[in-house]
Design a protein around this motif. Structure first.
Motif, PDB file in Angstrom:
ATOM      1  N   ALA A  53       0.804  -1.221   0.000  1.00 56.01           N
ATOM      2  CA  ALA A  53       0.000   0.000   0.000  1.00 56.01           C
ATOM      3  C   ALA A  53       0.840   1.276   0.000  1.00 56.01           C
ATOM      4  O   ALA A  53       0.349   2.325  -0.361  1.00 56.01           O
ATOM      5  CB  ALA A  53      -0.932   0.003   1.214  1.00 56.01           C
ATOM      6  N   SER A  54       2.099   1.207   0.403  1.00 55.41           N
ATOM      7  CA  SER A  54       2.922   2.410   0.495  1.00 55.41           C
ATOM      8  C   SER A  54       4.392   2.048   0.372  1.00 55.41           C
ATOM      9  O   SER A  54       4.871   1.150   1.045  1.00 55.41           O
ATOM     10  CB  SER A  54       2.679   3.123   1.826  1.00 55.41           C
ATOM     11  N   SER A  55       5.096   2.786  -0.455  1.00 52.14           N
ATOM     12  CA  SER A  55       6.518   2.504  -0.628  1.00 52.14           C
ATOM     13  C   SER A  55       7.352   3.026   0.542  1.00 52.14           C
ATOM     14  O   SER A  55       8.498   2.642   0.691  1.00 52.14           O
ATOM     15  CB  SER A  55       7.005   3.140  -1.933  1.00 52.14           C
ATOM     16  N   SER A  56       6.789   3.896   1.383  1.00 53.19           N
ATOM     17  CA  SER A  56       7.530   4.436   2.520  1.00 53.19           C
ATOM     18  C   SER A  56       7.644   3.439   3.664  1.00 53.19           C
ATOM     19  O   SER A  56       8.565   3.496   4.457  1.00 53.19           O
ATOM     20  CB  SER A  56       6.852   5.699   3.055  1.00 53.19           C
ATOM     21  N   TYR A  57       6.677   2.544   3.767  1.00 52.36           N
ATOM     22  CA  TYR A  57       6.596   1.619   4.895  1.00 52.36           C
ATOM     23  C   TYR A  57       7.163   0.259   4.525  1.00 52.36           C
ATOM     24  O   TYR A  57       7.103  -0.168   3.377  1.00 52.36           O
ATOM     25  CB  TYR A  57       5.143   1.428   5.336  1.00 52.36           C
ATOM     26  N   LEU A  58       7.682  -0.418   5.542  1.00 49.25           N
ATOM     27  CA  LEU A  58       8.143  -1.798   5.390  1.00 49.25           C
ATOM     28  C   LEU A  58       7.220  -2.674   6.222  1.00 49.25           C
ATOM     29  O   LEU A  58       6.775  -2.287   7.296  1.00 49.25           O
ATOM     30  CB  LEU A  58       9.582  -1.937   5.876  1.00 49.25           C
ATOM     31  N   CYS A  59       6.903  -3.853   5.717  1.00 48.94           N
ATOM     32  CA  CYS A  59       5.993  -4.771   6.400  1.00 48.94           C
ATOM     33  C   CYS A  59       6.747  -5.990   6.917  1.00 48.94           C
ATOM     34  O   CYS A  59       7.761  -6.387   6.357  1.00 48.94           O
ATOM     35  CB  CYS A  59       4.891  -5.235   5.453  1.00 48.94           C
ATOM     36  N   GLY A  60       6.218  -6.559   7.973  1.00 46.95           N
ATOM     37  CA  GLY A  60       6.796  -7.761   8.536  1.00 46.95           C
ATOM     38  C   GLY A  60       5.771  -8.512   9.368  1.00 46.95           C
ATOM     39  O   GLY A  60       4.645  -8.046   9.550  1.00 46.95           O
ATOM     40  N   ILE A  61       6.160  -9.671   9.832  1.00 46.89           N
ATOM     41  CA  ILE A  61       5.290 -10.510  10.659  1.00 46.89           C
ATOM     42  C   ILE A  61       6.114 -11.050  11.818  1.00 46.89           C
ATOM     43  O   ILE A  61       7.260 -11.482  11.633  1.00 46.89           O
ATOM     44  CB  ILE A  61       4.702 -11.677   9.842  1.00 46.89           C
ATOM     45  N   ILE A  62       5.527 -10.993  12.996  1.00 40.67           N
ATOM     46  CA  ILE A  62       6.142 -11.575  14.191  1.00 40.67           C
ATOM     47  C   ILE A  62       5.275 -12.747  14.615  1.00 40.67           C
ATOM     48  O   ILE A  62       4.062 -12.594  14.763  1.00 40.67           O
ATOM     49  CB  ILE A  62       6.209 -10.546  15.345  1.00 40.67           C
ATOM     50  N   ALA A  63       5.869 -13.913  14.810  1.00 35.70           N
ATOM     51  CA  ALA A  63       5.134 -15.078  15.319  1.00 35.70           C
ATOM     52  C   ALA A  63       5.267 -15.093  16.836  1.00 35.70           C
ATOM     53  O   ALA A  63       6.372 -15.017  17.376  1.00 35.70           O
ATOM     54  CB  ALA A  63       5.692 -16.362  14.725  1.00 35.70           C
ATOM     55  N   ARG A  64       4.138 -15.143  17.503  1.00 31.37           N
ATOM     56  CA  ARG A  64       4.107 -15.139  18.972  1.00 31.37           C
ATOM     57  C   ARG A  64       3.255 -16.295  19.468  1.00 31.37           C
ATOM     58  O   ARG A  64       2.320 -16.722  18.781  1.00 31.37           O
ATOM     59  CB  ARG A  64       3.507 -13.829  19.490  1.00 31.37           C
ATOM     60  N   PRO A  65       3.522 -16.800  20.682  1.00 36.40           N
ATOM     61  CA  PRO A  65       2.670 -17.850  21.239  1.00 36.40           C
ATOM     62  C   PRO A  65       1.240 -17.333  21.426  1.00 36.40           C
ATOM     63  O   PRO A  65       1.044 -16.206  21.883  1.00 36.40           O
ATOM     64  CB  PRO A  65       3.297 -18.156  22.593  1.00 36.40           C
ATOM     65  N   LEU A  66       0.278 -18.147  21.056  1.00 39.29           N
ATOM     66  CA  LEU A  66      -1.118 -17.790  21.274  1.00 39.29           C
ATOM     67  C   LEU A  66      -1.400 -17.704  22.764  1.00 39.29           C
ATOM     68  O   LEU A  66      -2.149 -16.847  23.224  1.00 39.29           O
ATOM     69  CB  LEU A  66      -2.031 -18.825  20.608  1.00 39.29           C
TER      70      LEU A  66
END
Length: 87
Positions: free
Chosen positions: A19-32
């Protein structure tokens, strides 16, 4: 760009958001369940806006969280960016 940010990009931990070239995306896996009663994990999406003025050292990091399960903060990112722009 910091060495840490460059390393995260190279590892694929961060990537440009669609959606935006200024931002970087990521994912963090955490215990439920952090107590360990349930062994499943949950993937939490986040968006990162790197420090804009590369001539000056960053004063720190701001993490915006509107709270509540199921309510994403990323939809309000532009409002937060404007709110914290002076920083």
């Amino acid at each position: 760009m910091t060495d840490m940010l460059a390393a995260l990009l190279m590892l694929g931990a961060l990537h440009p958001c669609a959606a935006s070239s200024s931002y970087l995306c990521g994912i963090i896996a955490r215990p439920l369940d952090p107590t360990g009663g349930i062994t499943a994990t949950i993937r939490i999406h986040f968006e990162f806006l790197p420090h804009a003025d590369h001539r000056a050292r960053s004063a720190g990091v701001i993490v915006a969280n509107e709270g509540g399960p199921g309510y994403g903060t990323t939809g309000s990112r532009d409002a937060y960016r404007e709110l914290f722009r002076p920083l």
